[in-house]
Motif scaffolding. Structure first.
Motif, short mmCIF file in Angstrom:
data_model
loop_
_atom_site.label_atom_id
_atom_site.label_comp_id
_atom_site.label_asym_id
_atom_site.label_seq_id
_atom_site.Cartn_x
_atom_site.Cartn_y
_atom_site.Cartn_z
N THR A 42 -18.54 29.91 -21.95
CA THR A 42 -19.95 30.23 -22.04
C THR A 42 -20.41 29.93 -23.46
OG1 THR A 42 -19.73 31.99 -20.41
CG2 THR A 42 -21.61 32.12 -21.91
N TYR A 43 -21.45 29.14 -23.58
CA TYR A 43 -22.05 28.94 -24.90
C TYR A 43 -23.47 28.44 -24.72
CZ TYR A 43 -20.70 24.00 -24.28
OH TYR A 43 -20.52 22.74 -23.80
N SER A 44 -24.22 28.43 -25.78
CA SER A 44 -25.56 27.87 -25.68
C SER A 44 -25.87 27.13 -26.97
CB SER A 44 -26.59 28.98 -25.46
OG SER A 44 -26.63 29.78 -26.61
N VAL A 45 -26.81 26.21 -26.86
CA VAL A 45 -27.21 25.45 -28.04
C VAL A 45 -28.72 25.47 -28.14
CG1 VAL A 45 -27.07 23.25 -29.24
CG2 VAL A 45 -25.23 23.94 -27.70
N ASN A 46 -29.22 25.77 -29.32
CA ASN A 46 -30.65 25.78 -29.57
C ASN A 46 -31.10 24.48 -30.18
OD1 ASN A 46 -31.65 28.30 -28.70
ND2 ASN A 46 -30.48 29.26 -30.38
N LYS A 47 -32.41 24.34 -30.18
CA LYS A 47 -33.04 23.23 -30.87
C LYS A 47 -32.59 23.25 -32.34
CE LYS A 47 -37.77 21.43 -30.88
NZ LYS A 47 -37.72 20.74 -32.15
N GLY A 48 -32.23 22.12 -32.85
CA GLY A 48 -31.95 21.99 -34.27
C GLY A 48 -30.66 22.60 -34.75
N GLU A 49 -29.86 23.14 -33.87
CA GLU A 49 -28.63 23.74 -34.39
C GLU A 49 -27.40 22.91 -34.01
OE1 GLU A 49 -27.16 27.53 -33.17
OE2 GLU A 49 -27.35 27.02 -31.05
N THR A 50 -26.35 23.13 -34.75
CA THR A 50 -25.11 22.42 -34.49
C THR A 50 -24.03 23.40 -34.08
OG1 THR A 50 -25.66 20.74 -36.12
CG2 THR A 50 -23.35 20.92 -35.49
N LEU A 51 -23.53 23.20 -32.88
CA LEU A 51 -22.42 24.01 -32.41
C LEU A 51 -21.17 23.13 -32.44
CD1 LEU A 51 -21.18 26.48 -30.87
CD2 LEU A 51 -21.70 25.23 -28.77
N LYS A 61 -11.73 20.95 -24.53
CA LYS A 61 -13.02 20.81 -25.19
C LYS A 61 -13.78 19.56 -24.73
CE LYS A 61 -10.97 18.92 -29.48
NZ LYS A 61 -9.71 18.44 -28.89
N SER A 62 -13.05 18.45 -24.57
CA SER A 62 -13.72 17.23 -24.11
C SER A 62 -14.14 17.34 -22.65
CB SER A 62 -12.82 16.01 -24.28
OG SER A 62 -12.71 15.67 -25.63
N VAL A 63 -13.25 17.91 -21.84
CA VAL A 63 -13.56 18.06 -20.42
C VAL A 63 -14.82 18.91 -20.24
CG1 VAL A 63 -12.74 19.00 -18.24
CG2 VAL A 63 -11.17 17.79 -19.74
N SER A 64 -14.96 19.94 -21.05
CA SER A 64 -16.11 20.82 -20.87
C SER A 64 -17.41 20.08 -21.13
CB SER A 64 -15.98 22.05 -21.78
OG SER A 64 -16.25 21.70 -23.12
N VAL A 65 -17.44 19.19 -22.12
CA VAL A 65 -18.70 18.47 -22.35
C VAL A 65 -18.88 17.32 -21.37
CG1 VAL A 65 -19.05 19.13 -24.73
CG2 VAL A 65 -17.70 17.09 -24.23
N GLN A 66 -17.77 16.78 -20.87
CA GLN A 66 -17.93 15.76 -19.83
C GLN A 66 -18.58 16.38 -18.59
OE1 GLN A 66 -14.16 13.80 -19.12
NE2 GLN A 66 -14.11 13.00 -21.20
N ALA A 67 -18.22 17.62 -18.32
CA ALA A 67 -18.83 18.33 -17.19
C ALA A 67 -20.32 18.50 -17.46
CB ALA A 67 -18.15 19.68 -16.98
N ARG A 239 -22.63 26.96 -36.03
CA ARG A 239 -21.77 27.90 -35.34
C ARG A 239 -20.55 27.18 -34.83
NH1 ARG A 239 -23.58 29.97 -30.62
NH2 ARG A 239 -25.05 28.23 -30.47
N VAL A 240 -19.53 27.94 -34.54
CA VAL A 240 -18.32 27.31 -34.03
C VAL A 240 -17.78 28.13 -32.87
CG1 VAL A 240 -16.87 28.50 -35.74
CG2 VAL A 240 -16.02 26.42 -34.67
N ALA A 241 -17.28 27.41 -31.86
CA ALA A 241 -16.57 28.06 -30.76
C ALA A 241 -15.17 27.48 -30.76
CB ALA A 241 -17.27 27.78 -29.44
N GLU A 250 -12.78 32.47 -29.68
CA GLU A 250 -13.55 33.10 -30.75
C GLU A 250 -14.81 32.28 -30.99
OE1 GLU A 250 -11.57 34.02 -34.41
OE2 GLU A 250 -13.45 34.82 -35.20
N SER A 251 -15.91 32.98 -31.30
CA SER A 251 -17.11 32.24 -31.70
C SER A 251 -17.89 33.03 -32.72
CB SER A 251 -17.96 31.92 -30.46
OG SER A 251 -18.49 33.10 -29.93
#
Lengths: 348, 307, 323
Positions: A42-51, A61-67, A239-241, A250-251
């Motif tokens: 579970t995570y979220s990304v806002n406008k202008g931010e870097t996660l 980690k790669s699989v999650s963004v491919q999804a 932010r970092v996850a 951890e995040s």
């Protein structure tokens, strides 16, 4: 919404985050068995931010963004549960057409190896301009003009002359700039960069990260940076996850996670990196191997490698590391940890 | 680019000379007396024999014979057969049949082979994929002349759809022999397309194309196909020449009056000049098409350098 | 690989005629990197054991191997399949159709056709094996020389290969055999060898080129190993897998080529018992006695099929990237 984290500078300024990933599970079903690559993140990304999503290879980690990007190879990869919301709307429930037209203007992606990720038989100008042609119906001329403009914007010298060149005619760093230009073509609201600098020389790495930072400042897009490189995270992320065995363990904001980790895995990562001030002292690598995703350990998946694991009678009731799966829970405002003993180990 | 083509063309000259010499040598220097074969049962006077040997330069050393032959060839003179008919006439008369046959075959090869290969390669392990694999294996295993009989028996004799042999029925006469001639190459094309497509579908750039929000038809039809076709196009190009040479069997089975049939007949009659002339034409086409393919390859794959 | 020369491309192409799916440039790139990176005997050992495990479970390989065994036994001891003497002729039974007594009927001379077809396996197998053995010998020697020494030797040998590629197999063998008046198994095998060795040569050459600069080969060289030892111990083992696949399929294709030549009347001669000859003579009675063409054609096709099946399965098993 209580699940999502917002960075201090954007807290309150935005109602709904641009992208919210909620309890996402991804499996790979192969002839040898099922592999759980992502187990409820579970995570979220806002406008202008870097996660930054930080993890070893095989952490999912790669699989999650491919999804998220909708480019999982299915089969063998399947999203088994969870939701991916873009401006509040679940992408997984959209029609395939709507999913498709979101890729580019909504979410775009930069891949790790630009040489293999760019099509070898089309010129870079064609590949960049294809975004405008496919999504906006631009003419060949317009597309080419836009491609040149984008190439200039990402700092490719002599863009006008090089627009008809092919990917193999560029250097590694320039190729990665082409990838970035292509991803930026339609001003995406979210840019996912999957290990964008791993294949590059150190000096070029820094230039590419700087470029991504600058572009983000210009456009206000949200950036998801997938990496295993702590240094990269430190420089650009808000932010970092931290991912381990398909889960976020951890995040929090980058400064806090780096200075005072609340999970033994993160703590282990920090102390395994050589640092100038600790020269002469021994490094403390994490012992053991990352888990096999086809057979993730029961309980906390990190417990076999954890120096602080409490198992059996040593464990508090309901918190046996080898039995009970720890939740990712808020341990401090804006900090989440997936360790049963986070408070005992790292204070409140 | 022009320099590249010129260089490649120059490189084919020694090959052409080597191959034609090889053929020349086989036909002339190895045992078997063409003059006696020509004479058949008729008794020949020593004077007549000498006259014939002289006319065909048969008493010169092999290299001289070859040199004289090549000089003639450059002037369009391929010698005459034993009946006094210029070999070049035989070739120009029979070439169209063979070319038509080869073109029919290449059309089948492209249409059926590519379609089958794409259908199989897009979804590996599917019913269609297995069907293509099994049928191509069977086709490859049946020798072409046997396949020719099967086609004659089934479509000609039993069903009566096409003529069994000869050229009596215009274009329809070419369909069965074309299909039979194409069969082996067709199976190769299907398999090559299948592997190439399946392999390219796994490449990173396909993932990128999907991430760009392109239609699935564009991802496969444009990005993947363009790459997958590189080996297939080169195969088909080079195969045109093989098909012409393969006509030797097909034209014999289907009794078509083409170059292949002419080679067959003249080898049996030991008509050296006709054999050398026609086979040299085959080799010339073979080398020419390979050259074209080389150039084509450089055009469709930008990674190839011209220097 | 990106600056790959068209010459190499044609190397690939040459193979496609005989090696099915010999492959795209990507193919070659993949093999080259795996070969170059891994190196050493460890990779080879696991390659073979993995391949064997996969083959044992492959229905295609097993059916191909079963067919092969049947025809191999038929070639060595045809008596196991038939008691009838293939040479006993009874003209009164000429071209009599199949019956319970004679499964395949009788040929034009009234000989038991089943016995004749069974006895035809021997020459097919013999030509197939002798020819491929010869092709491999030429291919390995010439390919290793060209690949290892490179330079002008490679250039000359490449042109020689081109010359032979310029003459298609059937056409070349046809011409060569037409000049011989006695054509038995050795002659036919030789003719097919002369015009069939080029693909094996290119296969070996490209393997040698791709591994000769690998780190473990450099190491062996640095340790003072002789050229012979480097070639036989360190380089050529890498070519075994592709050559084996190629050889298996080629035996099948050569058997088909021999039958074609014999059918054309320029291969084996009577009284040799060959499927191609049987088909040829059966052709005169094609309209009324098509079984005379059918049975030898069937045996011939099944024999070729057995090699194609085994070769295909071998390639799938030995090519790790297809897994």
């Amino acid at each position: 919404m209580s699940e999502t984290l917002t960075t201090p500078q954007f807290a309150g300024s935005v109602g709904v985050p641009v992208l919210e990933v909620d309890d996402l599970h991804v499996e790979f079903r192969t002839t040898y068995g099922t592999v759980s690559a992502v187990n409820g993140i579970t995570y979220s990304v806002n406008k202008g931010e870097t996660l930054a999503i930080l993890g070893e290879s095989g952490s999912g980690k790669s699989v999650s963004v491919q999804a998220v990007m909708g480019i999982l190879d299915t089969p063998p990869g399947f999203i088994t549960s969870g939701s991916i919301r873009f401006h509040g709307e679940d992408i997984l429930k959209m029609s395939s057409h709507k999913q498709r037209i979101l890729r580019g203007p909504g979410i775009a992606m930069v891949f790790q190896d630009a040489l293999s990720s760019l099509n070898p038989v089309f010129s870079v100008g064609h590949q960049i301009g294809e975004m405008h042609r496919a999504h906006q119906g631009a003419s060949r001329r317009e597309a080419k003009a836009k491609a040149i403009e984008l190439m200039e914007r990402v700092g490719i010298p002599a863009a006008r002359e090089r627009v008809n060149d092919y990917p193999h005619q560029f250097s590694g760093g320039m190729r990665q700039r082409v990838m970035i230009a292509m991803a930026l073509a339609l001003d995406p609201e979210i840019l996912i960069a999957d290990e964008p600098t791993t294949a590059l020389d150190v000096t070029v790495q820094a230039q590419i990260m700087e470029l991504l930072s600058d572009l983000q400042a210009d456009t206000g897009m949200g950036l998801i940076l997938i990496t295993h490189d702590l240094g990269v995270v430190n420089e650009v992320a808000d932010r970092v996850a931290v991912m381990y065995a398909g889960k976020i363990v951890e995040s929090g904001t980058i400064d806090e996670v780096f200075t005072s980790p609340t999970h033994p895995y993160t703590a282990g990562l920090m102390s395994s990196v050589p640092q100038a001030e600790s020269k002469g002292t021994r490094l403390n690598p994490i012992t053991g191997q990352p888990p096999n995703l086809a057979a993730i350990p029961a309980g906390c998946s990190f417990h076999p490698r954890c120096p602080h694991a409490r198992v059996g009678s040593a464990a508090a009731p309901g918190r046996d590391c080898a039995v009970e799966v720890p939740d990712l829970r808020e341990v401090r405002p804006g900090r989440k940890s997936g360790c049963h003993y986070s408070e005992e180990l790292y204070g409140e | 680019m022009a320099r590249y083509i010129a260089r490649r063309a120059l490189m084919t000259i020694p090959v052409l000379i080597g191959a034609s010499f090889l053929i020349f040598w086989m036909v002339y220097a190895l045992p078997g007396d063409p003059v006696r074969a020509l004479a058949g049962d008729r008794p020949l006077t020593p004077a007549a024999l000498a006259a014939i040997r002289d006319e065909y330069n048969l008493d010169d050393p092999l290299l001289i014979q070859y040199g004289k032959y090549m000089l003639g060839l450059l002037q369009g003179d391929l010698g005459t057969d034993f009946a006094g008919r210029p070999v070049i006439d035989t070739i120009t008369q029979r070439l169209p049949t063979t070319v038509r046959l080869a073109l029919t075959a290449i059309v089948f090869e492209i249409i059926i082979g590519l379609t089958a290969g794409v259908l199989a390669g897009v979804r590996r392990g599917s019913y269609m994929d297995n069907l293509v694999l099994v049928s191509t294996t069977v086709v490859v295993s049946i020798p072409v002349f046997v396949l020719g009989f099967v086609a004659q028996y089934a479509f000609g004799l039993r069903l009566g759809w096409f003529p069994i042999a000869g050229l009596s029925d215009g274009f329809r006469s070419y369909i069965l022999p074309g299909l039979v001639l194409a069969s082996l190459s067709l199976a190769y094309v299907a398999r090559l397309t299948r592997t190439s497509l399946a392999e390219n579908l796994r490449q990173d750039y396909v993932r990128t194309a999907r991430a760009k929000g392109l239609k699935p038809s564009v991802v496969v039809g444009k990005h993947t196909m363009r790459n997958s076709m590189i080996p297939v196009v080169t195969f088909i190009g080079a195969d045109l020449a093989n098909l012409m040479a393969g006509a030797i069997v097909t034209e014999t089975v289907f009794n078509l009056p083409g170059l292949g049939r002419a080679v067959f007949d003249s080898v049996l009659r030991q008509e050296g000049f006709v054999v050398v002339g026609i086979v040299t034409i085959f080799v010339f086409f073979y080398i020419l098409f390979n050259l074209v393919v080389d150039i084509l390859y450089a055009v469709i794959d930008p990674r190839i350098r011209y220097d | 690989m990106t600056d790959q020369q068209p010459r190499d491309v044609e190397d690939d192409l040459g193979g496609t005629q005989t090696v099915i799916e010999s492959g795209s440039p990507q193919d070659q790139k993949a093999t080259e990197t795996t070969v170059a990176q891994a190196g050493g005997e460890l990779r080879q050992a696991s390659l073979w054991s993995d391949a064997w495990r996969q083959l044992r479970r492959s229905p295609l390989f097993l059916s191909g191997a079963a067919l092969f065994l049947v025809f191999a036994v038929m070639a060595v001891v045809p008596q196991l399949f038939t008691n009838a003497d293939p040479n006993v002729a009874d003209l009164s039974r000429s071209a009599e159709g199949p019956s319970g007594e004679a499964w395949f009927g009788y040929d034009i001379q009234g000989r038991d056709y089943f016995a004749n077809v069974v006895h035809g396996a021997r020459v097919s197998m013999a030509v197939g094996f002798f020819t491929v053995l010869g092709i491999l010998t030429i291919g390995v020697v010439v390919g290793a020389l060209a690949g290892y020494y490179g330079g002008w030797l490679d250039a000359v040998l490449a042109r020689v290969t081109d010359v032979f590629y310029g003459v298609p197999l059937i056409l070349g063998a046809f011409l060569l055999l037409s000049t011989l008046s006695n054509r038995g198994v050795p002659e036919v095998s030789l003719a097919l060898m002369v015009f069939g060795w080029m693909t094996a040569m290119r296969l070996v050459r490209s393997t040698v080129v791709s591994v000769k600069d690998a780190d473990y080969v450099q190491a062996a060289r640095a340790l003072g190993a002789s050229t012979w030892r480097i070639l036989t111990r360190h380089i050529l083992p890498n070519a075994v897998a592709p050559v084996l696949v190629y050889a298996t399929i080629t035996v099948g294709l050569i058997i088909a080529a021999e039958a074609t030549l014999s059918f054309l009347g320029i291969g084996l001669q009577l009284p040799e018992v060959s499927w191609g000859l049987q088909i040829n003579s059966g052709l005169n009675r094609f309209r009324d006695s098509s079984f005379l063409v059918f049975f030898p054609s069937l045996f011939l096709s099944l024999t070729v099929l057995s090699f194609i099946l085994m070769g295909d399965a071998l390639r799938d098993a030995l090519d790790p990237k297809l897994r």
